[in-house]
Design an enzyme around this catalytic site. Structure first.
Site, mmCIF file in Angstrom:
data_model
loop_
_atom_site.group_PDB
_atom_site.id
_atom_site.type_symbol
_atom_site.label_atom_id
_atom_site.label_comp_id
_atom_site.label_asym_id
_atom_site.label_seq_id
_atom_site.Cartn_x
_atom_site.Cartn_y
_atom_site.Cartn_z
ATOM 1 N N PRO A 224 0.840 -1.215 0.000
ATOM 2 C CA PRO A 224 0.000 0.000 0.000
ATOM 3 C C PRO A 224 0.872 1.261 0.000
ATOM 4 C CG PRO A 224 -0.510 -1.453 1.862
ATOM 5 C CD PRO A 224 0.739 -1.956 1.244
ATOM 6 N N GLU A 225 0.664 2.073 -0.992
ATOM 7 C CA GLU A 225 1.387 3.338 -1.101
ATOM 8 C C GLU A 225 0.429 4.471 -0.711
ATOM 9 O OE1 GLU A 225 4.513 4.026 -2.152
ATOM 10 O OE2 GLU A 225 5.218 2.165 -3.059
#
Ligand SMILES: [Zn+2]
Length: 271
Positions: A2-3
């Site tokens: 997850p960015e």
């Protein structure tokens, strides 16, 4: 992994469901995340109202009065809302029960995420204190980048991924932003002109914004387990495309390693 865009999408997806709600209970099934979930967390958070849900870099910040519940998704974490929570699956580590009947469920197979209780001032917590401006902050502009990079001989890509300089730009987005700005990722930061840095600021924002917009279409996936929560892939220009033709000029995309991470660039479009 997850960015920033995934974290922002999660925030937008669950904020309307949690802000203004009171926490009835918090149940920990496995404390062993990257740092142990505090054993006192259920006692500390129960009965408290969630006043706001904010994001700083890749951290989600639940504001409860002066205190903050900090959530980080590590490599594989997700937080999803259920009106009727299904049977717990493996790797469901924490449930947060709200007075509306909703359950927020933290799931994380690799357990590199975090759930921590942060007393005020949250901004001085070690995880948050050193962070630079957000990419969308007005303070992150060409003048700032120019000032901060003059003394730095490190490659512009590594500098762009330095959270002290600007918060939350991960590998994919650094690759894509540099392509859009036409800058060779290996160029020493201090040699990039102010004009090109201005292009880089715009490119970084546009790249993140595209991903967040794309995430918008997956917002409903955050409620009641409909579909799979989005770890969305951008339609990348260079990332993950070594050897394939550049979408703009047809030149094969080149890959090198920088700081242990893959860097992809077009040798013709990026100088
Ligand atoms: Zn090209």
């Amino acid at each position: 992994m997850p960015e920033l865009p995934e974290v922002e999408t999660t925030r937008r997806g669950i904020a309307p469901l949690v802000v203004g709600r009171r926490v009835e209970a918090l149940r920990i099934y496995d404390r062993r995340l990257r740092w142990s979930v505090p054993a006192a967390l259920p006692r500390l958070i129960s009965g408290r109202t969630i006043d706001a849900l904010e994001r700083r870099s890749k951290y989600l910040l639940f504001r409860l009065g002066a205190d903050t519940l900090l959530v980080h998704f590590g490599m594989t974490g997700t937080l999803r809302a259920f009106s009727v929570p299904p049977q717990r699956r493996r790797h469901d580590h924490v449930d947060i029960l709200l007075d509306s009947g909703l359950t927020l469920r933290y799931h994380d197979p690799r357990r590199f995420g975090a759930m921590l209780w942060v007393p005020p001032p949250a901004e001085s917590h070690p995880l948050l204190a050193g962070l630079g401006p957000e990419p969308f902050d007005p303070g992150f502009d060409a003048a700032y980048l120019w000032r901060e990079t003059r003394g730095r001989s490190a490659a512009i890509k590594l500098v762009l991924m330095d959270n002290h300089l600007v918060a939350g730009i991960g590998n994919i987005y650094a690759n894509e932003a540099l392509f859009r700005a036409g800058i060779r990722p290996t160029t020493p930061a201090r040699r990039v002109s102010k004009t090109r840095l201005a292009r880089l600021v715009d490119a970084a924002r546009a790249t993140l914004d595209d991903a967040i917009r794309k995430g918008g279409s997956t917002l409903r996936d955050y409620v009641d387990g409909l579909g799979a929560p989005g770890y969305f892939q951008l339609d990348c220009f260079v990332y993950g495309r070594p050897g394939l033709p550049c979408r703009l000029c047809g030149t094969p995309i080149r890959q090198v390693r920088q700081g242990g991470r893959a860097t992809c660039y077009c040798p013709r479009c990026q100088r």
